[in-house]
Design an enzyme around this catalytic site. Structure first.
Site, mmCIF file in Angstrom:
data_model
loop_
_atom_site.group_PDB
_atom_site.id
_atom_site.type_symbol
_atom_site.label_atom_id
_atom_site.label_comp_id
_atom_site.label_asym_id
_atom_site.label_seq_id
_atom_site.Cartn_x
_atom_site.Cartn_y
_atom_site.Cartn_z
ATOM 1 N N GLU A 185 -19.905 -5.382 9.195
ATOM 2 C CA GLU A 185 -20.810 -4.642 10.073
ATOM 3 C C GLU A 185 -21.829 -5.569 10.715
ATOM 4 O OE1 GLU A 185 -19.852 -3.733 7.000
ATOM 5 O OE2 GLU A 185 -18.777 -1.855 7.363
ATOM 6 N N LYS A 208 0.850 -1.189 0.000
ATOM 7 C CA LYS A 208 0.000 0.000 0.000
ATOM 8 C C LYS A 208 0.889 1.243 0.000
ATOM 9 C CE LYS A 208 -4.323 1.448 2.106
ATOM 10 N NZ LYS A 208 -5.512 1.008 2.842
ATOM 11 N N ARG A 253 -25.369 -2.056 6.484
ATOM 12 C CA ARG A 253 -24.964 -3.452 6.311
ATOM 13 C C ARG A 253 -25.330 -4.332 7.506
ATOM 14 N NH1 ARG A 253 -20.654 -4.590 2.615
ATOM 15 N NH2 ARG A 253 -21.428 -3.701 0.678
HETATM 16 N N1 HTL Z 1 -17.308 -0.769 5.374
HETATM 17 C C1 HTL Z 1 -17.817 -1.000 4.147
HETATM 18 C C2 HTL Z 1 -18.976 -1.932 3.980
HETATM 19 N N2 HTL Z 1 -17.319 -0.386 3.078
HETATM 20 C C3 HTL Z 1 -16.274 0.464 3.212
HETATM 21 N N3 HTL Z 1 -15.826 1.054 2.101
HETATM 22 C C4 HTL Z 1 -15.706 0.705 4.464
HETATM 23 C C5 HTL Z 1 -16.272 0.064 5.529
HETATM 24 C C6 HTL Z 1 -14.583 1.695 4.677
HETATM 25 N N4 HTL Z 1 -13.380 1.384 3.895
HETATM 26 C C7 HTL Z 1 -12.979 2.063 2.763
HETATM 27 S S1 HTL Z 1 -11.564 1.420 2.143
HETATM 28 C C8 HTL Z 1 -11.435 0.275 3.372
HETATM 29 C C9 HTL Z 1 -12.514 0.391 4.269
HETATM 30 C C10 HTL Z 1 -12.678 -0.425 5.477
HETATM 31 C C11 HTL Z 1 -10.280 -0.693 3.437
HETATM 32 C C12 HTL Z 1 -10.321 -1.651 2.318
HETATM 33 O O1 HTL Z 1 -9.235 -2.515 2.418
HETATM 34 P P1 HTL Z 1 -8.759 -3.331 1.146
HETATM 35 O O2 HTL Z 1 -8.139 -2.248 0.171
HETATM 36 O O3 HTL Z 1 -7.719 -4.275 1.573
HETATM 37 O O4 HTL Z 1 -9.947 -3.902 0.468
HETATM 38 P P2 HTL Z 1 -6.825 -1.330 0.437
HETATM 39 O O5 HTL Z 1 -7.299 -0.088 1.125
HETATM 40 O O6 HTL Z 1 -6.296 -1.006 -0.908
HETATM 41 O O7 HTL Z 1 -5.849 -2.116 1.219
HETATM 42 C C13 HTL Z 1 -13.585 3.211 2.135
HETATM 43 O O8 HTL Z 1 -14.636 3.666 2.521
HETATM 44 C C14 HTL Z 1 -12.933 3.862 0.995
#
Ligand code: HTL
Ligand code: MG
Length: 628
Positions: free
Chosen positions: A363, A280, A391
């Site tokens: 969630e 990342k 959710r």
């Molecule tokens: N809960 C839900 C259902 N959707 C989102 N988008 C979130 C919380 C908040 N959220 C993000 S980005 C992210 C979260 C928890 C992390 C995603 O991790 P992943 O990708 O490993 O999938 P990475 O960041 O590239 O490592 C946003 O709201 C943008």
């Protein structure tokens, strides 16, 4: 002129030679760093996915094939490569590009998204539709390790393995959600180590990759035993157990190798997961060093970058209160679904680690785990954004409310959220929570009142939701829990007296009401801090005296606070006039919330206009004729 200057579409990337791809990736990375300096945004995730993005577009044409990005926050590179480079500097601002993939923005965006864990089910549907029509396109889902912690993603994998339709699943594994990723699968994935013989083969070059591929292509036949184990290690591979062909893990920053595998996989029948390891923030020192701070970056100086700190936020007020409450009562817990930073819980997680739980992007699990804790006498607080509690809605009704459990929902980002836009707007919670029997809903006007209401909620018990907006707030003065203000439960507070009309507002809209009222002695302003129950006694008084009412809410009108007041007045009979201000039937895109409140008619000007319609305001002559 670089390569990027010649790229207007996914097809343009497909026309490049494979050995040009590293150059394009380098240019793309530099462009993303430049853009985000001006706009802020989801920098670290987009940087980590640069090579993957280039490889995907080298192999697939996103105008025809469906590339389904999970969350969509890692797609700045995808946007730049698909004809949106010029508009990137408007991203996440009013009228500009969305921060996530959005189908109304581009035919290259397969899915409108922003919430995590939807890509796999959506991609499955697209693949089944393709098969039903005998259409020729490819379907590729790209999902992060964080998004894979969501039940929806795992359930979809299970179904994909069962349906066995042709598709590619790219697991973009950087061991990070917004903060460190959690969960047992996260640990298991890390043990899917590259076998030493494979690394040797890789270092021998492209021909060796071809050699290695052949056993996979003859999947299920007389494959070389060792290679088979690498490509498809049946023994301990959780994805294999779910019916997927598994390839990897491979280096997600080697764009040529990525393209090689993606091209091979698209020729295979059935679902194949390509597990890629990425970093990342890749390629930008500060973001690599602190991907948490640079997950959602503010604007920065690209040469001398500092991730700008924000002032004291509502989330901080919650985090501070939660620490005090947990230290005051050892049955208090805080559960977050993967939002430690956003929910103000960094310090809490350190100071009360035994009663802190990050359940991942799940969630539903957050809410039902809270139910389990409460069933055994603990006092869980579910710290959750309004948009993400959507959710966990069934769990609120079925697991918490049916049992009348002592669970506090600490709802952050309630109201319009700004740059994240329509996928993240926290404007439905009152409407979906009001109908839940026995669940009470409060909305404090400031940090001090928040504190009192949270303590009151834990003392009273029962399911109680407390909501507050995104943004800054004045910190409450330090004080022991016992000395926090008592907020008389279920009551509203007249913050300004007035003779002719009352504005009922709460939370972040209260200052708007006060601004609109100014010093006008005719206008009363009420802090309507409980949305359920309403302050029936106060409403009766207004109704008895025939005082016209204006309700103000940072929420949709359907089912919201104003609707609650209207129901109350209608049921009572002989209702005074009521004007409801809030969001009518529309999705509100990204933009500056303060400007949006005004444009949607519930900022100070909108409230003034409503007052005028009720005969109190500069346009009094017109309004007087209207008055009863
Ligand atoms: N809960 C839900 C259902 N959707 C989102 N988008 C979130 C919380 C908040 N959220 C993000 S980005 C992210 C979260 C928890 C992390 C995603 O991790 P992943 O990708 O490993 O999938 P990475 O960041 O590239 O490592 C946003 O709201 C943008
Ligand atoms: Mg991740």
């Amino acid at each position: 002129m670089g390569l990027l200057d010649h790229i207007q579409s996914s097809a343009d990337v497909g026309r490049l030679r494979r050995d040009e791809l590293p150059q394009l990736a380098a240019e793309l990375r530099a462009e993303i760093i430049d853009v985000c300096a001006v706009t802020g945004g989801h920098l670290a995730s987009s940087l980590g996915a640069v090579e993957l993005t280039v490889a995907l577009h080298a192999v697939h044409d996103s105008s025809r094939d469906r590339i389904v990005w999970d969350v969509g926050h890692q797609t700045y590179g995808h946007k730049i490569l698909t004809g949106r480079r010029e508009r990137m500097r408007s991203i996440r601002t009013s009228g500009g590009l969305a921060g996530f993939t959005t189908s109304s923005e581009s035919a290259d965006d397969a899915l409108t998204v922003g919430h995590a864990s939807t890509s796999l089910a959506a991609a499955l549907g697209m693949a089944l539709a393709r098969d039903a029509r005998g259409a020729p396109y490819d379907v590729v889902a790209v999902i992060g390790d964080g998004a894979l912690t969501g039940g929806m993603a795992l359930a979809a994998l299970n179904q994909i393995g069962h349906q066995a339709t042709r598709m590619t699943i790219v697991l973009n594994d950087n061991e990070m959600s917004i903060s460190e990723n959690v969960g047992a699968l996260n640990g298991t994935m890390r043990r899917l180590q590259v076998q030493p013989w494979f690394q040797r083969a890789e270092s021998r070059g492209k021909a060796a990759l071809e050699d290695l591929w052949s056993p996979l292509a003859e999947f299920g036949s007389r494959a070389k035993k060792a290679a088979r184990r690498f490509f498809d290690p049946a023994s301990n591979n959780p994805f294999h157990a779910m019916g997927l062909r598994y390839v990897g893990p491979i280096d997600g920053h080697d764009v040529e190798q990525l393209a090689f595998y993606l091209a091979k996989i698209r020729e295979l029948e059935g679902p194949t997961m390509l597990h890629v390891l990425t970093r990342k923030g890749k390629g930008y020192g500060v973001a690599e060093a602190d991907p948490i701070a640079w997950h959602g970056a503010g604007k920065y100086d690209p040469i001398n970058p500092v991730s700008a700190g924000k002032g004291y936020q509502w989330s901080d007020a919650f985090g501070d209160a939660a620490i005090d409450l947990a230290k005051h009562d050892d049955r208090v817990w805080v559960i977050t679904p993967a939002m430690r930073e956003g929910s103000g819980l960094v310090r809490y997680s350190r100071e009360v680690p035994r009663r802190y739980l990050d359940v991942g992007i799940a969630e539903d699990v957050a809410v039902t785990t809270a139910a389990g804790l409460a069933l055994r006498g603990e006092k869980p607080i579910v710290a959750i954004y309004s948009t993400f509690l959507q959710r966990g809605y069934d769990q609120v009704i079925h697991d918490v409310a049916l049992e009348g459990l002592d669970v506090v929902f600490a709802i952050d980002r309630a109201g319009l959220v700004g740059a994240d836009g329509m996928t993240h707007q926290g404007v439905y919670d009152l409407a979906y929570l009001r109908p839940v029997p026995g669940l009470q809903i409060a909305a404090p006007k400031d940090a001090r009142e928040m504190r009192g209401i949270l303590r009151g909620a834990l003392e009273r018990g029962g399911p109680i939701a407390v909501r507050w907006p995104r943004g800054g707030v004045v910190p409450a003065p330090d004080a022991p829990v016992d000395a926090w203000d008592d907020v008389p439960w279920g009551t509203w507070e007249v913050v300004k007296d007035g003779t002719d009309v009352a504005v009922l507002a709460f939370g972040a809209t209260l200052p708007y009401a006060l601004t609109a009222a100014g010093g006008d002695p005719r206008v009363a302003v009420v802090n309507a801090r409980f949305v359920k129950p309403l302050d029936a006694a106060m409403l009766e008084r207004f109704a008895d005296s025939g005082t016209p009412l204006v309700t103000v809410e940072d929420h949709v009108l359907h089912g919201g606070f104003g609707a609650a007041v209207a129901e109350f007045l209608s049921d009572r009979g002989g209702a005074p006039r009521l004007v409801r201000l809030g969001i009518d039937d529309q999705h509100v895109p990204h933009g500056d919330p303060v400007a949006q409140h005004e444009a949607l008619g519930y900022g100070p000007e909108g409230i003034r206009a409503a007052l005028a319609r009720l005969g109190v305001g500069p346009s009094a002559p017109v309004a007087v004729a209207e008055r009863r």
